[in-house]
Scaffold this active site. Structure first.
Site, short mmCIF file in Angstrom:
data_model
loop_
_atom_site.label_atom_id
_atom_site.label_comp_id
_atom_site.label_asym_id
_atom_site.label_seq_id
_atom_site.Cartn_x
_atom_site.Cartn_y
_atom_site.Cartn_z
CB SER A 36 -1.09 0.50 1.40
OG SER A 36 -1.64 1.08 1.19
CE1 TYR B 248 -3.72 -2.04 6.09
CE2 TYR B 248 -3.51 0.50 5.22
CZ TYR B 248 -3.44 -0.93 5.29
OH TYR B 248 -3.71 -2.06 3.90
#
Length: 250
Positions: free
Chosen positions: A143, A156
């Protein structure tokens, strides 16, 4: 049999409930893949119906990212069903909420165990199989959140940063073996995981990620950004002073 670059007959999806992962597999099936293994937690018999309707043979296996001692068996069972694994897609993970993680650090550690630790175990076992075959691609869903970690989702983002680094190192370790790793860095993906959240600029969709993955496989790419213009954006963002970076809007 070793397939030509870009030709995919068999696919293992680690994270068989992942909306992005399933979009990738569906795209590969539409492009000709015929044997699919969906590794998912719990009863997931229904998730392969659409792929079967498209003409694929589908096996569903139980997969728990938090139980690394079981990952070798999952990869072995997938290979027993599909033969050589042309593509392994590692797409499992949890997004979570930063405020909740700060309120409950134990839950933060558990999410890290899934988002990073599970990928280390599953990725190494998958890479061993691909190395033994002498071909195949491990597609790792990273990501942009891990390219430079933001304060609004740093638990995260830290996991994704670790995953991205692990995947790059694993790709270097596989160099010359015939097997390889392709790191995929999507931006904000509109879907179940982000439901109710305000889309970030240059938001994308699971289908767009799938198209980019298919294109990257054909091209033999090592890194795929989705959308592609995020590469230039994060080249600039990496260079921002931390005092400026802290003020980047959510």
């Amino acid at each position: 049999m070793k397939n030509a670059l870009g030709s995919v007959d068999s696919v293992l999806l680690l994270g068989g409930r992942s909306e992005i992962g399933l979009a990738v597999v569906e795209r590969l099936v539409r492009d000709g893949a015929r044997r699919v293994v969906l590794a998912a937690r719990g009863d997931a018999a229904a998730i392969g119906v659409r792929l079967k309707d498209l003409g694929a043979e589908v096996l569903v296996l139980d997969f728990d990212a938090e139980r690394p001692e079981t990952h070798e068996r999952v990869v072995a069972a997938a290979a027993e069903f599909a033969g050589d694994l042309d593509v392994v897609v590692a797409a499992f993970g949890v997004l979570g909420d930063q405020a909740a993680y700060e309120a409950d650090p134990v839950s933060a550690a558990r999410s890290m165990a899934v988002n990073l630790g599970g990928h280390v175990s599953a990725g190494l076992f998958a890479a061993r199989r691909l190395r033994e075959q002498g071909h195949g691609t491990l597609v790792v869903l990273s990501s942009v959140a891990g390219v430079r970690v933001r304060r609004v989702n740093f638990v995260y983002g830290a996991a994704k940063a670790g995953l991205d680094g692990f995947a790059q190192g694993l790709g270097d370790a596989l160099h010359g073996s015939g097997a390889r790793v392709m790191v995929v860095r999507p931006g904000f993906v509109i879907g179940r995981m982000t439901a109710g959240m305000r889309p970030a600029p240059m938001a994308t969709t699971p289908e767009a990620v799938a198209d980019a993955v298919a294109g990257g496989l054909r091209a033999g790419a090592e890194t795929v950004w989705v959308p592609g213009r995020l590469r230039a954006v994060f080249t600039v963002m990496r260079a921002l002073p931390r005092a400026v970076w802290r003020r980047v809007p959510r």
